[in-house]
Design a protein around this motif. Structure first.
Motif, PDB file in Angstrom:
ATOM      1  N   GLU A 299       0.821  -1.213   0.000  1.00  0.00           N
ATOM      2  CA  GLU A 299       0.000   0.000   0.000  1.00  0.00           C
ATOM      3  C   GLU A 299       0.856   1.264   0.000  1.00  0.00           C
ATOM      4  N   ILE A 300       1.924   1.256   0.771  1.00  0.00           N
ATOM      5  CA  ILE A 300       2.844   2.401   0.759  1.00  0.00           C
ATOM      6  C   ILE A 300       3.390   2.600  -0.648  1.00  0.00           C
ATOM      7  N   GLY A 301       3.733   1.497  -1.291  1.00  0.00           N
ATOM      8  CA  GLY A 301       4.251   1.581  -2.646  1.00  0.00           C
ATOM      9  C   GLY A 301       3.265   2.202  -3.620  1.00  0.00           C
ATOM     10  N   LEU A 302       2.024   1.785  -3.544  1.00  0.00           N
ATOM     11  CA  LEU A 302       1.006   2.334  -4.451  1.00  0.00           C
ATOM     12  C   LEU A 302       0.842   3.841  -4.248  1.00  0.00           C
ATOM     13  N   LYS A 303       0.861   4.283  -2.985  1.00  0.00           N
ATOM     14  CA  LYS A 303       0.727   5.710  -2.700  1.00  0.00           C
ATOM     15  C   LYS A 303       1.926   6.507  -3.203  1.00  0.00           C
ATOM     16  N   GLU A 304       3.108   5.963  -3.026  1.00  0.00           N
ATOM     17  CA  GLU A 304       4.311   6.652  -3.485  1.00  0.00           C
ATOM     18  C   GLU A 304       4.363   6.727  -5.014  1.00  0.00           C
ATOM     19  N   VAL A 305       3.941   5.666  -5.676  1.00  0.00           N
ATOM     20  CA  VAL A 305       3.905   5.681  -7.141  1.00  0.00           C
ATOM     21  C   VAL A 305       2.986   6.797  -7.630  1.00  0.00           C
ATOM     22  N   MET A 486      14.399   7.510 -10.604  1.00  0.00           N
ATOM     23  CA  MET A 486      15.065   6.588  -9.685  1.00  0.00           C
ATOM     24  C   MET A 486      14.240   6.399  -8.416  1.00  0.00           C
ATOM     25  N   GLU A 487      13.609   7.485  -7.943  1.00  0.00           N
ATOM     26  CA  GLU A 487      12.736   7.328  -6.781  1.00  0.00           C
ATOM     27  C   GLU A 487      11.518   6.488  -7.139  1.00  0.00           C
ATOM     28  N   MET A 488      10.965   6.718  -8.322  1.00  0.00           N
ATOM     29  CA  MET A 488       9.849   5.903  -8.787  1.00  0.00           C
ATOM     30  C   MET A 488      10.257   4.434  -8.868  1.00  0.00           C
ATOM     31  N   HIS A 489      11.471   4.200  -9.341  1.00  0.00           N
ATOM     32  CA  HIS A 489      11.981   2.842  -9.459  1.00  0.00           C
ATOM     33  C   HIS A 489      11.923   2.128  -8.109  1.00  0.00           C
ATOM     34  N   ARG A 490      12.289   2.852  -7.033  1.00  0.00           N
ATOM     35  CA  ARG A 490      12.279   2.261  -5.682  1.00  0.00           C
ATOM     36  C   ARG A 490      10.862   2.139  -5.141  1.00  0.00           C
ATOM     37  N   ALA A 491       9.980   3.080  -5.507  1.00  0.00           N
ATOM     38  CA  ALA A 491       8.574   2.972  -5.092  1.00  0.00           C
ATOM     39  C   ALA A 491       7.912   1.784  -5.777  1.00  0.00           C
ATOM     40  N   ILE A 492       8.206   1.606  -7.058  1.00  0.00           N
ATOM     41  CA  ILE A 492       7.670   0.459  -7.804  1.00  0.00           C
ATOM     42  C   ILE A 492       8.120  -0.848  -7.169  1.00  0.00           C
ATOM     43  N   ARG A 493       9.341  -0.851  -6.661  1.00  0.00           N
ATOM     44  CA  ARG A 493       9.842  -2.065  -6.022  1.00  0.00           C
ATOM     45  C   ARG A 493       8.940  -2.524  -4.875  1.00  0.00           C
ATOM     46  N   LEU A 494       8.411  -1.571  -4.118  1.00  0.00           N
ATOM     47  CA  LEU A 494       7.511  -1.947  -3.021  1.00  0.00           C
ATOM     48  C   LEU A 494       6.298  -2.684  -3.557  1.00  0.00           C
ATOM     49  N   VAL A 495       5.839  -2.268  -4.717  1.00  0.00           N
ATOM     50  CA  VAL A 495       4.643  -2.859  -5.315  1.00  0.00           C
ATOM     51  C   VAL A 495       4.958  -4.213  -5.944  1.00  0.00           C
ATOM     52  N   VAL A 496       6.000  -4.260  -6.782  1.00  0.00           N
ATOM     53  CA  VAL A 496       6.233  -5.487  -7.544  1.00  0.00           C
ATOM     54  C   VAL A 496       6.891  -6.579  -6.707  1.00  0.00           C
ATOM     55  N   ASP A 497       7.750  -6.216  -5.744  1.00  0.00           N
ATOM     56  CA  ASP A 497       8.368  -7.244  -4.905  1.00  0.00           C
ATOM     57  C   ASP A 497       7.309  -7.956  -4.071  1.00  0.00           C
ATOM     58  N   THR A 498       6.434  -7.178  -3.439  1.00  0.00           N
ATOM     59  CA  THR A 498       5.347  -7.795  -2.674  1.00  0.00           C
ATOM     60  C   THR A 498       4.348  -8.476  -3.604  1.00  0.00           C
ATOM     61  N   GLY A 499       4.168  -7.899  -4.793  1.00  0.00           N
ATOM     62  CA  GLY A 499       3.288  -8.530  -5.767  1.00  0.00           C
ATOM     63  C   GLY A 499       3.780  -9.908  -6.153  1.00  0.00           C
ATOM     64  N   LEU A 500       5.079  -9.998  -6.457  1.00  0.00           N
ATOM     65  CA  LEU A 500       5.673 -11.270  -6.864  1.00  0.00           C
ATOM     66  C   LEU A 500       5.640 -12.309  -5.758  1.00  0.00           C
ATOM     67  N   HIS A 501       6.012 -11.888  -4.557  1.00  0.00           N
ATOM     68  CA  HIS A 501       6.284 -12.868  -3.505  1.00  0.00           C
ATOM     69  C   HIS A 501       5.141 -13.075  -2.514  1.00  0.00           C
ATOM     70  N   ALA A 502       4.136 -12.189  -2.540  1.00  0.00           N
ATOM     71  CA  ALA A 502       3.029 -12.347  -1.585  1.00  0.00           C
ATOM     72  C   ALA A 502       1.658 -12.344  -2.247  1.00  0.00           C
ATOM     73  N   LYS A 503       1.583 -11.862  -3.484  1.00  0.00           N
ATOM     74  CA  LYS A 503       0.271 -11.705  -4.117  1.00  0.00           C
ATOM     75  C   LYS A 503       0.116 -12.496  -5.419  1.00  0.00           C
ATOM     76  N   GLY A 504       1.055 -13.366  -5.680  1.00  0.00           N
ATOM     77  CA  GLY A 504       0.911 -14.259  -6.821  1.00  0.00           C
ATOM     78  C   GLY A 504       1.165 -13.653  -8.179  1.00  0.00           C
ATOM     79  N   TRP A 505       1.809 -12.496  -8.244  1.00  0.00           N
ATOM     80  CA  TRP A 505       2.100 -11.879  -9.537  1.00  0.00           C
ATOM     81  C   TRP A 505       3.087 -12.740 -10.324  1.00  0.00           C
ATOM     82  N   THR A 506       2.959 -12.705 -11.640  1.00  0.00           N
ATOM     83  CA  THR A 506       3.937 -13.339 -12.506  1.00  0.00           C
ATOM     84  C   THR A 506       5.042 -12.349 -12.852  1.00  0.00           C
ATOM     85  N   ARG A 507       6.119 -12.888 -13.368  1.00  0.00           N
ATOM     86  CA  ARG A 507       7.226 -12.062 -13.861  1.00  0.00           C
ATOM     87  C   ARG A 507       6.716 -11.058 -14.894  1.00  0.00           C
TER      88      ARG A 507
END
Length: 596
Positions: A299-305, A486-507
């Motif tokens: 959620e923090i990631g989505l807000k920062e994005v 670059m800041e967006m890149h790190r904000a996106i990481r919050l979204v996609v890392d949790t997406g991949l490893h906790a929410k079933g996202w694909t590559r």
């Protein structure tokens, strides 16, 4: 004397050593207790170097340059478990009342370090010992080049490396055996990660000595070597490369390109492996030094994005671009005016120019500056294709510089739009300032000079990117957009890392989300997504740490008003080195209170 004090405390019960009555006898006893506490901290460091001799080499300590234990063996695991358990027990026999403020911090940090590593041992990281980004074969490759922390200045240095490689060959064999064990229980890497490892291994199966990375030291003998030494070492290194290293890499490549690749996962996230969900919780804790949940981070990631996207829109308007933001990303990615270089040397020179431009302003924001020199270098060819820009610390004694490595696979396609922010992050005042000051701080015990917590270290580096305007940079709107990128890149990481490893996202879902929200190239984004797949949770540390430091600065500015001094705030953050975020927050709160 110190041993006698320990026995006395045990015999009387440690409460006897916690008496606050300030007689001269008690003061002597407390001083001896404090001294004994420091001895334990030093032992923690020294014993840790024996268990992790690569850490010693990295720190410029050459005592164990010939050692490389098989970290995948059951024997080694037992030693590591005993190490953390024993030192945790030892350190907690001391009452905070008898320790200085600095010692209390060291006690808290050591407890965190022991606890998080003991938790880690409950998970089977050993079953995936090789990936394309983080694991030991890449570290050894850097050392083998002769241009990293493994020294090649004396005949003994050359012989030490040969002995260390014998340990590495054992590790390579153990790695294959562990991966075979992982296949049996479905604990394996995703196929896309395996495919990225294969060319790294294949490169080192060449029998052309002139092209082989492990033969590099022979091409660069010191002038002081005798002809006899050169001849003898040349024969040894030829034998080592052709009869040991090349066959080992061929064997490992053959296994990973056939049996292991066939068994690789189609899924992307760690939750699809045995005990993967609990492992990801552990990884979040490790890399953020918090108890945040995956949902909270997401959620923090989505807000920062969303916030950063609105800032990007302003830059788009400023430069007069008429299309939507997604097309502006493509415009920036492919803008030939932002790709002015023809050689890797020109890319390196550009970073040096950035350094010269911002240094006059550094004095205003920092009165603590490191003595350790630093250099900018091109990433070595063997790992360049899948590497990100990175910082390698200098030695503790300052004789080896800190090095900012940047990959330049094709200089004509190198886009400069984020170079200013990248320099601030990786070099000055980011990683180079933070790590070098930590290593140079004589008040820190040795174990804290080389300690690394990603939330603090990467959080600091990302925070420093936002200092660009204060440092005279970001006058070009594209460079400011690069910082936002670059800041967006790190904000996106919050979204996609949790997406991949906790929410079933694909590559593919993670790649698509990144492409829609940042200006990185598709090739770069693919490399990044696969990086997150290889080391779950690490990517969360940057933004979580940055947000905490920003929050603490805003709080200090508000509560201190005219008393706020930015250089002193930076001193407070930097002087204790890497610590968990909760300890940093307590420290800043106490500093604020002391000035009010």
């Amino acid at each position: 004397m110190k041993k006698i004090v320990i026995i006395a405390c045990i015999a009387l019960g440690f409460n006897a050593c916690k008496n606050d009555t300030k007689t001269s006898s008690d003061e002597t006893t407390n001083a001896e207790i404090a001294s004994n506490f420091n001895d334990i901290l030093n032992s923690y460091y020294e014993e840790g170097l024996k268990l992790n001799p690569l850490n010693a080499t990295s720190a410029g300590d050459n005592r164990y340059n010939d050692k490389l234990p098989d970290v995948l063996s059951d024997e080694y695991t037992a030693k590591i478990k005993a190490y953390y358990t024993d030192f945790k027990n030892k350190i907690n026999q001391f009452d905070d009342a008898n320790l200085s403020e600095s010692q209390q911090m060291s006690k808290a940090v050591l407890n965190w370090d022991c606890n998080i590593n003991l938790e880690r041992l409950a998970f089977r990281e050993d079953l995936t010992p090789i990936n394309q980004m983080w694991t030991q074969q890449l570290t050894i490759g850097q050392l083998a080049s002769g241009a990293s922390s493994q020294p090649f200045k004396t005949v003994e240095d050359y012989n030490n490396w040969l002995k260390r490689l014998d340990g590495y060959l054992l590790w390579m064999n153990s790695a294959e055996e562990k991966m075979k064990e992982g296949i049996l229980i479905g604990h394996v890497l995703p196929k896309s990660i395996i495919k990225k490892v294969l060319p790294q291994l294949e490169t080192l199966t060449t029998t052309n000595l002139d092209e082989h990375l492990f033969y590099n030291p022979i091409k660069n003998f010191p002038d002081s070597f005798s002809e006899e030494d050169k001849t003898r070492l040349t024969d040894k290194y030829k034998n080592m490369v052709l009869n040991k290293i090349v066959p080992a890499y061929k064997k490992l490549h053959d296994f990973m390109s056939t049996t292991y690749l066939t068994s690789g996962r189609e899924s992307s996230g760690i939750s699809d492996t045995p005990n993967g969900k609990d492992y990801y919780k552990h990884q979040i804790k490790t890399y953020t030094t918090t108890d945040m949940t995956a949902d909270e981070v997401h959620e923090i990631g989505l807000k920062e994005v969303a916030r950063i996207l609105s800032e990007m829109e302003k830059v788009k308007t400023q430069v007069g671009y008429k299309g939507d933001l997604i097309s502006f990303f493509d415009y920036v990615r492919n803008n030939k005016e932002l790709m002015p270089f023809k050689t890797p040397e020109a890319v390196i020179a550009n970073f040096k120019n950035i350094h010269s431009k911002m240094m006059p302003q550094v004095e205003k924001l920092f009165d603590l500056k490191p003595k350790t020199p630093f250099e900018v270098r091109r990433t070595e060819a063997f790992r360049e294709a899948s590497a990100s820009a990175e910082y390698n610390p200098g030695s503790i004694d300052g004789t080896r510089p800190g090095i900012f490595y940047t990959p330049v696979p094709d200089a004509t396609k190198y886009n400069t739009f984020s170079d200013e922010a990248l320099f601030l992050h990786e070099a000055i005042p980011g990683h180079h300032f933070q790590i070098s000051l930590q290593q140079e701080n004589k008040d820190l015990p040795k174990f804290r000079k080389t300690l690394w917590y990603s939330a603090y270290g990467e959080g600091w580096a990302l925070y420093t990117e936002s200092l660009g305007k204060e440092l005279g940079l970001y006058t070009d709107p594209y460079q400011y957009f690069g910082m936002l990128g670059m800041e967006m890149h790190r904000a996106i990481r919050l979204v996609v890392d949790t997406g991949l490893h906790a929410k079933g996202w694909t590559r593919e879902q993670a790649i698509e989300y990144s492409l829609k929200n940042e200006a990185e190239s598709e090739a770069s984004i693919i490399s990044e997504i696969e990086r997150y797949m290889a080391n779950p949770g690490q990517a969360l540390s940057y933004k979580i740490g940055q947000l905490k430091i920003r929050k603490l600065r805003a709080k200090a500015e508000k509560e201190l008003g005219d008393k706020f001094d930015i250089a002193q705030f930076h001193n407070q953050v930097l002087e204790t080195g890497c610590i968990p975020l909760a300890l940093l927050e307590n420290k800043i709160d106490n500093w604020i209170a002391s000035l009010k």
